[in-house]
Design a protein around this motif. Sequence first.
Motif, PDB file in Angstrom:
ATOM      1  N   UNK A 175       0.903  -1.348  -0.235  1.00 30.71           N
ATOM      2  CA  UNK A 175       0.144  -0.120  -0.305  1.00 30.71           C
ATOM      3  C   UNK A 175       0.618   1.406   0.124  1.00 30.71           C
ATOM      4  N   UNK A 176       1.178   2.309  -1.410  1.00 29.50           N
ATOM      5  CA  UNK A 176       1.778   3.742  -0.913  1.00 29.50           C
ATOM      6  C   UNK A 176       2.990   3.159  -1.403  1.00 29.50           C
ATOM      7  N   UNK A 177       3.878   3.418  -1.302  1.00 30.71           N
ATOM      8  CA  UNK A 177       5.109   3.966  -1.620  1.00 30.71           C
ATOM      9  C   UNK A 177       6.252   4.237  -0.729  1.00 30.71           C
ATOM     10  N   UNK A 178       7.403   3.916  -0.907  1.00 29.12           N
ATOM     11  CA  UNK A 178       8.607   4.706   0.342  1.00 29.12           C
ATOM     12  C   UNK A 178       9.173   5.511  -0.124  1.00 29.12           C
ATOM     13  N   UNK A 179       9.482   6.463  -0.283  1.00 27.25           N
ATOM     14  CA  UNK A 179      10.777   7.254  -0.746  1.00 27.25           C
ATOM     15  C   UNK A 179      11.602   7.369   0.167  1.00 27.25           C
ATOM     16  N   UNK A 180      12.770   7.488  -0.790  1.00 23.55           N
ATOM     17  CA  UNK A 180      14.363   7.193  -0.003  1.00 23.55           C
ATOM     18  C   UNK A 180      15.039   8.780  -0.289  1.00 23.55           C
ATOM     19  N   UNK A 181      15.327   9.344   0.474  1.00 22.07           N
ATOM     20  CA  UNK A 181      16.046  11.183   0.481  1.00 22.07           C
ATOM     21  C   UNK A 181      17.534  10.484   1.015  1.00 22.07           C
ATOM     22  N   UNK A 182      19.237  11.237   0.091  1.00 23.80           N
ATOM     23  CA  UNK A 182      19.779  11.058  -0.064  1.00 23.80           C
ATOM     24  C   UNK A 182      20.318  12.707   0.772  1.00 23.80           C
ATOM     25  N   UNK A 183      21.094  13.180   1.805  1.00 24.16           N
ATOM     26  CA  UNK A 183      20.930  14.715   1.689  1.00 24.16           C
ATOM     27  C   UNK A 183      22.823  14.883   1.593  1.00 24.16           C
ATOM     28  N   UNK A 184      23.658  15.919   1.473  1.00 29.45           N
ATOM     29  CA  UNK A 184      24.748  16.267   1.689  1.00 29.45           C
ATOM     30  C   UNK A 184      24.847  17.625   2.483  1.00 29.45           C
ATOM     31  N   UNK A 185      25.236  17.083   3.003  1.00 25.67           N
ATOM     32  CA  UNK A 185      25.234  18.335   3.873  1.00 25.67           C
ATOM     33  C   UNK A 185      26.964  19.017   4.785  1.00 25.67           C
ATOM     34  N   UNK A 186      27.564  20.169   5.126  1.00 26.57           N
ATOM     35  CA  UNK A 186      28.141  20.473   6.696  1.00 26.57           C
ATOM     36  C   UNK A 186      27.772  21.326   7.338  1.00 26.57           C
ATOM     37  N   UNK A 195      17.743  10.483  -4.358  1.00 21.40           N
ATOM     38  CA  UNK A 195      16.046  10.040  -4.037  1.00 21.40           C
ATOM     39  C   UNK A 195      16.337   8.925  -4.564  1.00 21.40           C
ATOM     40  N   UNK A 196      15.314   7.832  -4.433  1.00 17.46           N
ATOM     41  CA  UNK A 196      14.494   6.860  -4.589  1.00 17.46           C
ATOM     42  C   UNK A 196      12.952   6.998  -3.664  1.00 17.46           C
ATOM     43  N   UNK A 197      12.591   5.740  -4.921  1.00 19.15           N
ATOM     44  CA  UNK A 197      11.432   5.075  -4.318  1.00 19.15           C
ATOM     45  C   UNK A 197      11.138   3.819  -5.038  1.00 19.15           C
ATOM     46  N   UNK A 198      10.249   3.194  -4.159  1.00 24.23           N
ATOM     47  CA  UNK A 198       9.882   1.485  -4.704  1.00 24.23           C
ATOM     48  C   UNK A 198       8.479   0.964  -3.784  1.00 24.23           C
ATOM     49  N   UNK A 199       7.840   0.110  -3.939  1.00 22.40           N
ATOM     50  CA  UNK A 199       6.994  -0.169  -3.740  1.00 22.40           C
ATOM     51  C   UNK A 199       7.022  -0.028  -1.902  1.00 22.40           C
ATOM     52  N   UNK A 200       5.641   0.154  -1.250  1.00 22.28           N
ATOM     53  CA  UNK A 200       5.908  -0.143   0.487  1.00 22.28           C
ATOM     54  C   UNK A 200       6.691  -0.963   1.235  1.00 22.28           C
ATOM     55  N   UNK A 201       7.034  -1.781   0.745  1.00 23.04           N
ATOM     56  CA  UNK A 201       7.695  -3.218   1.362  1.00 23.04           C
ATOM     57  C   UNK A 201       8.837  -3.205   0.699  1.00 23.04           C
ATOM     58  N   UNK A 202      10.109  -2.023  -0.138  1.00 27.16           N
ATOM     59  CA  UNK A 202      10.924  -2.398   0.055  1.00 27.16           C
ATOM     60  C   UNK A 202      11.584  -2.125   1.269  1.00 27.16           C
ATOM     61  N   UNK A 203      12.491  -2.459   1.745  1.00 26.69           N
ATOM     62  CA  UNK A 203      13.280  -2.058   3.219  1.00 26.69           C
ATOM     63  C   UNK A 203      14.555  -1.013   3.041  1.00 26.69           C
ATOM     64  N   UNK A 204      14.304  -0.372   4.567  1.00 23.16           N
ATOM     65  CA  UNK A 204      15.236   0.753   4.559  1.00 23.16           C
ATOM     66  C   UNK A 204      16.686   0.120   4.239  1.00 23.16           C
ATOM     67  N   UNK A 205      17.572  -0.841   4.450  1.00 25.27           N
ATOM     68  CA  UNK A 205      18.270  -1.635   4.326  1.00 25.27           C
ATOM     69  C   UNK A 205      18.861  -2.216   2.481  1.00 25.27           C
TER      70      UNK A 205
END
Length: 280
Positions: A175-186, A195-205
């Motif tokens: 149900x729904x989707x999972x988004x993954x965000x990468x931020x570069x900072x100082x 960034x990336x996205x996939x089905x909600x079953x896609x794990x953080x690992x």
Amino acid sequence: MDERTKKFVLSSWAKGFLEIIFPAISEERFSVLYSETKGSRPNNPVNAVVGSLILKELLRLTDDELLASILCDMRFQYALHTTSFKEQPFSDRTFSRFRERLYLYTLETGIDLLQEEMESMAEAFLDYLNIEPSMKRMDSVMAASNCKTMTRLEILYICTTNMIKVICQADKKHKGYAGNIVETFDDQSAIITGYDYDINGHSDSQFCKETINKLGHQDEATTLLVDGAYASTDNHEQATQNNIELVATALIGKTPNPVQGDFMQPYITLFSSETSLGWK
């Protein structure tokens, strides 16, 4: 444009967009979407179309509002390098057709050209903002389905596409989707560089493994900060091989116990208030 109009345009966001963002757009990346035949009909300027889509997101516009702004607002024309056009090279179908080309290409090849372009531009902006790229943090977010205004043809196209996807994934419940965000900072600035996205079953690992693979080997030692859900022995080993230090906290998001949560809430409210019982 007259001097008065020019003064207002040059003091607006349009000048920065024209000088910094627009030149970073690579038209060559999108050449695979168009015919190589010399006799074919010329396409709209791709950098102007991509630039328009960026402006749409920055200013939170609909397609209709974006088109109206390009046709009527000199700032948009200046930012997109189209002030010299006798007629603006956009129509009410320009953006939906471009998105359709991108979508079909992604279905065919698995390559998201717009994602590649945004991440490539982010790397260019790191240099402009003078952000040290050795520190990154990553987190995921739930992306629920959303609604938007579409033409009848777009509704038919999207419904048919979604039906095919449902049939192909009939045995995969999500149900729904999972988004993954990468931020570069100082210490001074931060910018989303991946960034990336996939089905909600896609794990953080899984997102972690894919992100490390996408980053590849780093010339300089890089630190990637994540929460506990991203950690695994394989991910740490893969990160090390790519000169990346994967730093995972022990915090893993989970659903709170409803009984304990309800019991503790009055006390949390009591002691978090500055005025409760006259305490400071």
